[in-house]
Design an enzyme around this catalytic site. Structure first.
Site, PDB file in Angstrom:
ATOM      1  N   GLY A  19      20.034  41.259  29.393  1.00  0.00           N
ATOM      2  CA  GLY A  19      20.304  39.843  29.149  1.00  0.00           C
ATOM      3  C   GLY A  19      19.014  39.154  28.731  1.00  0.00           C
ATOM      4  CD  GLN A  51      31.741  28.085  27.172  1.00  0.00           C
ATOM      5  OE1 GLN A  51      31.904  26.930  27.542  1.00  0.00           O
ATOM      6  NE2 GLN A  51      32.734  28.940  27.049  1.00  0.00           N
ATOM      7  N   GLY A  53      23.996  25.606  27.045  1.00  0.00           N
ATOM      8  CA  GLY A  53      22.700  25.692  26.400  1.00  0.00           C
ATOM      9  C   GLY A  53      21.559  25.983  27.349  1.00  0.00           C
ATOM     10  CD  GLU A 118      24.994  21.712  30.136  1.00  0.00           C
ATOM     11  OE1 GLU A 118      24.304  22.220  31.024  1.00  0.00           O
ATOM     12  OE2 GLU A 118      25.454  22.371  29.178  1.00  0.00           O
ATOM     13  CG  HIS A 234      31.259  26.000  35.745  1.00  0.00           C
ATOM     14  ND1 HIS A 234      32.138  25.059  35.260  1.00  0.00           N
ATOM     15  CD2 HIS A 234      30.140  25.898  34.982  1.00  0.00           C
ATOM     16  CE1 HIS A 234      31.564  24.422  34.244  1.00  0.00           C
ATOM     17  NE2 HIS A 234      30.346  24.914  34.051  1.00  0.00           N
ATOM     18  NE  ARG A 280      27.373  23.671  36.830  1.00  0.00           N
ATOM     19  CZ  ARG A 280      26.843  24.488  35.936  1.00  0.00           C
ATOM     20  NH1 ARG A 280      26.526  25.715  36.277  1.00  0.00           N
ATOM     21  NH2 ARG A 280      26.624  24.090  34.710  1.00  0.00           N
ATOM     22  CG  HIS A 339      29.097  29.589  36.489  1.00  0.00           C
ATOM     23  ND1 HIS A 339      29.632  30.055  35.316  1.00  0.00           N
ATOM     24  CD2 HIS A 339      28.012  28.824  36.138  1.00  0.00           C
ATOM     25  CE1 HIS A 339      28.921  29.610  34.295  1.00  0.00           C
ATOM     26  NE2 HIS A 339      27.921  28.882  34.767  1.00  0.00           N
ATOM     27  NE  ARG A 374      22.620  28.099  37.286  1.00  0.00           N
ATOM     28  CZ  ARG A 374      23.245  27.924  36.126  1.00  0.00           C
ATOM     29  NH1 ARG A 374      22.556  27.598  35.044  1.00  0.00           N
ATOM     30  NH2 ARG A 374      24.545  28.082  36.030  1.00  0.00           N
ATOM     31  CB  SER A 379      20.734  30.176  34.507  1.00  0.00           C
ATOM     32  OG  SER A 379      20.750  31.558  34.578  1.00  0.00           O
ATOM     33  CG  LEU A 380      20.841  30.636  29.156  1.00  0.00           C
ATOM     34  CD1 LEU A 380      21.427  29.909  27.941  1.00  0.00           C
ATOM     35  CD2 LEU A 380      21.020  32.145  28.989  1.00  0.00           C
TER      36      LEU A 380
HETATM   37  P1  FAD Z   1      22.725  39.089  32.430  1.00  0.00           P
HETATM   38  O1  FAD Z   1      22.723  38.460  31.101  1.00  0.00           O
HETATM   39  O2  FAD Z   1      23.925  38.884  33.288  1.00  0.00           O
HETATM   40  O3  FAD Z   1      22.529  40.649  32.187  1.00  0.00           O
HETATM   41  C1  FAD Z   1      22.607  41.576  33.248  1.00  0.00           C
HETATM   42  C2  FAD Z   1      22.344  42.953  32.668  1.00  0.00           C
HETATM   43  O4  FAD Z   1      22.146  43.870  33.734  1.00  0.00           O
HETATM   44  C3  FAD Z   1      23.481  43.526  31.830  1.00  0.00           C
HETATM   45  O5  FAD Z   1      22.924  44.098  30.665  1.00  0.00           O
HETATM   46  C4  FAD Z   1      24.071  44.627  32.711  1.00  0.00           C
HETATM   47  O6  FAD Z   1      24.627  45.701  32.012  1.00  0.00           O
HETATM   48  C5  FAD Z   1      22.827  45.076  33.426  1.00  0.00           C
HETATM   49  N1  FAD Z   1      23.101  45.795  34.660  1.00  0.00           N
HETATM   50  C6  FAD Z   1      23.645  45.333  35.806  1.00  0.00           C
HETATM   51  N2  FAD Z   1      23.711  46.323  36.723  1.00  0.00           N
HETATM   52  C7  FAD Z   1      23.206  47.435  36.121  1.00  0.00           C
HETATM   53  C8  FAD Z   1      23.015  48.780  36.532  1.00  0.00           C
HETATM   54  N3  FAD Z   1      23.336  49.210  37.759  1.00  0.00           N
HETATM   55  N4  FAD Z   1      22.494  49.662  35.645  1.00  0.00           N
HETATM   56  C9  FAD Z   1      22.161  49.258  34.391  1.00  0.00           C
HETATM   57  N5  FAD Z   1      22.296  47.985  33.953  1.00  0.00           N
HETATM   58  C10 FAD Z   1      22.816  47.097  34.814  1.00  0.00           C
HETATM   59  N6  FAD Z   1      23.198  29.422  32.006  1.00  0.00           N
HETATM   60  C11 FAD Z   1      22.525  28.476  31.312  1.00  0.00           C
HETATM   61  O7  FAD Z   1      21.339  28.273  31.536  1.00  0.00           O
HETATM   62  N7  FAD Z   1      23.165  27.775  30.335  1.00  0.00           N
HETATM   63  C12 FAD Z   1      24.471  27.965  30.033  1.00  0.00           C
HETATM   64  O8  FAD Z   1      25.002  27.322  29.133  1.00  0.00           O
HETATM   65  C13 FAD Z   1      25.193  28.927  30.764  1.00  0.00           C
HETATM   66  N8  FAD Z   1      26.505  29.145  30.515  1.00  0.00           N
HETATM   67  C14 FAD Z   1      27.135  30.175  31.140  1.00  0.00           C
HETATM   68  C15 FAD Z   1      28.437  30.463  30.794  1.00  0.00           C
HETATM   69  C16 FAD Z   1      29.092  31.547  31.359  1.00  0.00           C
HETATM   70  C17 FAD Z   1      30.515  31.845  30.986  1.00  0.00           C
HETATM   71  C18 FAD Z   1      28.399  32.362  32.303  1.00  0.00           C
HETATM   72  C19 FAD Z   1      29.071  33.550  32.908  1.00  0.00           C
HETATM   73  C20 FAD Z   1      27.104  32.053  32.664  1.00  0.00           C
HETATM   74  C21 FAD Z   1      26.463  30.959  32.095  1.00  0.00           C
HETATM   75  N9  FAD Z   1      25.158  30.635  32.430  1.00  0.00           N
HETATM   76  C22 FAD Z   1      24.500  29.667  31.747  1.00  0.00           C
HETATM   77  C23 FAD Z   1      24.390  31.474  33.352  1.00  0.00           C
HETATM   78  C24 FAD Z   1      23.523  32.428  32.527  1.00  0.00           C
HETATM   79  O9  FAD Z   1      24.232  32.845  31.393  1.00  0.00           O
HETATM   80  C25 FAD Z   1      23.114  33.645  33.318  1.00  0.00           C
HETATM   81  O10 FAD Z   1      22.617  33.263  34.575  1.00  0.00           O
HETATM   82  C26 FAD Z   1      22.013  34.402  32.582  1.00  0.00           C
HETATM   83  O11 FAD Z   1      22.430  34.694  31.275  1.00  0.00           O
HETATM   84  C27 FAD Z   1      21.669  35.677  33.323  1.00  0.00           C
HETATM   85  O12 FAD Z   1      20.806  36.419  32.506  1.00  0.00           O
HETATM   86  P2  FAD Z   1      20.188  37.751  33.065  1.00  0.00           P
HETATM   87  O13 FAD Z   1      19.330  38.275  31.974  1.00  0.00           O
HETATM   88  O14 FAD Z   1      19.588  37.538  34.384  1.00  0.00           O
HETATM   89  O15 FAD Z   1      21.456  38.722  33.312  1.00  0.00           O
HETATM   90  C1  SIN Z   2      28.160  25.279  31.081  1.00  0.00           C
HETATM   91  O1  SIN Z   2      28.069  25.316  29.860  1.00  0.00           O
HETATM   92  O2  SIN Z   2      28.869  24.488  31.706  1.00  0.00           O
HETATM   93  C2  SIN Z   2      27.400  26.254  31.867  1.00  0.00           C
HETATM   94  C3  SIN Z   2      26.042  25.770  31.986  1.00  0.00           C
HETATM   95  C4  SIN Z   2      25.345  26.529  33.068  1.00  0.00           C
HETATM   96  O3  SIN Z   2      25.958  27.307  33.806  1.00  0.00           O
HETATM   97  O4  SIN Z   2      24.147  26.311  33.184  1.00  0.00           O
END
Ligand code: FAD
Ligand code: SIN
Length: 510
Positions: A19, A51, A53, A118, A234, A280, A339, A374, A379-380
């Site tokens: 991610g 979604q 941002g 937001e 959420h 939230r 969420h 949060r 988070s991004l």
């Molecule tokens: P992730 O992107 O979740 O990636 C996790 C990775 O770990 C994946 O590649 C998975 O395969 C890997 N993995 C897990 N376990 C294993 C394992 N055992 N072995 C190998 N690989 C493994 N946040 C914002 O800031 N803004 C937003 O607009 C927003 N909108 C969102 C909308 C939705 C629908 C969701 C679900 C979340 C949203 N969030 C948002 C939250 C945010 O997207 C996440 O918190 C963030 O993307 C997490 O990134 P990450 O890199 O930590 O993990």
């Molecule tokens: C959203 O777009 O409502 C999600 C934003 C977030 O989880 O930070």
């Protein structure tokens, strides 16, 4: 030990997860030789689903201090203020990095960045891409940069199983590629970027790989975890029967969409002075109560967005239309969903865990930026800021085997790590939703723990997704039982107040 493996390899660093957090770390580390593992195809976690941002103080009248103050305001007093200052202070530079890496954020006609609003943000500071497809655009750009680097090897369908610890130091991990190739990966630096825990809950916005594996691995190895009782729900997922549930981005409420009950009453005005833009957890619990009382919740954007829906919110528009709902003309059925996980592997400001050799970044980490709740779109940003910092920390520590990496064998039988016992997992998810979800109390948590133990006995021995989910469920329920107060995402009907005594963390492996 090596005799049990089909392949044994060494790299300078192994990143588990592709991610925003894992890919940012890998790209920054790339002068070193890095292996990136993901359970399914690359970027299969929550990142491409994002979604609304990414929040950053890039607007003319904004400042990192203002962003920090909004972040602390919703965090319920458990944030680490220095971590928040780092997040908001370095945020604009990391956004500049994303743009340099090819992320096309939406812009106004004069070329300036278009900023959305937001809940919890006192000003417009949310950068977005393709309207509401921000995560997909970030994932696209970062995957392209990582693929172009000759020092990064991305391995799909690779399930990281266990950390290898030698004399108190993490020195690598074991993994299964596809369904049948067992590998031992040695590296002086392992970065867990495995995302959150959403799949532990029956109703969630998180995709299937997000099962809390990193937490389970880290806890088994003895790393410290913090704040894991704090799960964010959420308020508005689309109640159309999908799993994962489609998100109805908070940016809709930022643009003026309102919540209605099935009598057409705008109930949030009676709940909080900020109505739909209240924190939230407040909005999520209000929606939950309407539904628990036998009612329904709708998000009405017909006036606030109306005809602009397909251009401003194309992702939500497409998801709704697939389910037969035209959000330009009718309110969208909505319900809360698990969420985001505020807690995780405790780290310092360089992403270091309590175990030498192990770093954690992104949603699986507990850096201290979120506290008990949060702020939207932080988070991004956390993934970008702390992915970057962890890489710098690893480089500064002089990590590196100095070895080249031979190519890992590709999966012979690709496929997502199978859910070994779907009935058990489904029962676990229902249980977590009902008793370790938005509304908790002593009796429910105690009985949940008994049930989790019963389900754990049904899981076949060995490391698996199911075993990880049971282990993480047990830790979250235990921490929720210990915290005899309500704060942020953690709400107890038997202890509805926030108490000063609990201005302290629940720690696993303290
Ligand atoms: P992730 O992107 O979740 O990636 C996790 C990775 O770990 C994946 O590649 C998975 O395969 C890997 N993995 C897990 N376990 C294993 C394992 N055992 N072995 C190998 N690989 C493994 N946040 C914002 O800031 N803004 C937003 O607009 C927003 N909108 C969102 C909308 C939705 C629908 C969701 C679900 C979340 C949203 N969030 C948002 C939250 C945010 O997207 C996440 O918190 C963030 O993307 C997490 O990134 P990450 O890199 O930590 O993990
Ligand atoms: C959203 O777009 O409502 C999600 C934003 C977030 O989880 O930070």
């Amino acid at each position: 030990m090596t005799a049990n493996f089909d392949q044994v390899l060494a790299a300078d660093a192994i990143v588990v997860g592709s991610g925003i957090a894992g890919l940012t770390a890998a790209i920054e580390l790339a002068p070193l030789r890095v292996i990136v593992l993901s359970k399914g195809e690359v970027a299969d976690g929550s990142t491409p689903y994002a979604q609304g941002g990414i929040a950053a103080a890039v607007g003319g009248d904004d400042s990192p201090a203002w962003h920090a103050s909004d972040t602390l305001e919703v965090g319920g007093g458990l944030n680490d203020e220095t971590a928040v200052e780092v997040l908001t202070g370095e945020g604009p530079a990391r956004v500049t990095d994303l743009i340099a890496r090819g992320v096309a954020f939406d812009r106004n006609e004069d070329g300036s960045l278009m900023l959305g609003r937001e809940a919890g943000h006192d000003t417009r500071r949310i950068l977005h891409a393709d309207g509401d497809a921000t995560g997909a655009e970030i994932a696209r750009a970062l995957v392209a940069v990582a693929r172009a680097s000759e020092n990064i090897q991305i391995v799909d369908h690779a399930f990281a199983a266990d950390l290898v610890v030698d004399a108190g130091r993490v020195v690598g991990l074991t993994a299964r590629i596809g369904l049948n190739i067992q590998v031992l990966l040695n590296a002086p630096a392992v970065v867990l970027a495995t995302g959150g825990v959403g799949r532990l809950y029956a109703n969630t916005t998180n995709p299937p790989p997000v099962t809390g594996d990193g937490l389970a691995m880290a806890a088994r190895a003895g790393a410290r975890l913090r704040d894991i009782e704090f799960v964010q729900f959420h308020p508005t997922a689309l109640a159309s029967g999908r799993d994962p549930m489609s998100l109805l981005t908070e940016a809709l409420r930022g643009e003026g969409a309102v919540l209605l009950d099935d009598q057409g009453r705008r109930f949030m005005v009676d709940v909080h002075e900020d109505a739909e833009l209240a924190p939230r957890d407040v909005v999520a619990r209000a929606n939950w109560r309407v539904i628990q009382d036998g009612g329904k919740v709708f998000l009405d954007a017909t006036t606030a967005v109306g005809a602009a829906f397909p251009t401003r919110f194309p992702t939500v528009f497409g998801l709704c239309m697939e389910d037969g709902i035209d959000p330009r003309k009718e309110p969208m059925p909505a319900a809360p969903a698990a969420h985001y996980h505020m807690g995780g592997i405790a780290t310092d400001l360089g992403g270091r865990s309590s175990l030498p050799g192990l770093w954690a970044v992104g949603e699986t980490a507990r850096t201290g930026v979120h506290g008990a709740n949060r702020l939207a779109s932080n988070s991004l940003l956390e993934g970008a800021v702390f992915g970057h910092r962890a890489a710098l920390d690893i480089e500064a520590a002089g990590m590196g085997n100095g070895v080249g990496i031979a190519a890992l064998r590709a999966a012979e039988a690709p496929g997502l790590e199978p859910d070994p016992q779907p009935d058990v997992i489904s029962e676990l998810r229902d249980l977590m939703w009902a008793r370790v979800g938005l509304i908790r109390h002593h009796t429910g948590l105690m009985s949940a723990l008994e049930e989790i133990d019963r389900l754990g006995e049904k899981i076949e021995p060995g490391v698996s997704v199911g075993a990880n989910m049971v282990a993480v469920a047990r830790m979250i329920a235990s921490a929720a039982l210990l915290r005899t107060e309500s704060r942020g995402g953690h709400y107890r009907t038997d202890f509805p107040e926030t108490t000063r005594w609990w201005d302290r963390p629940v720690v696993v492996n303290s």
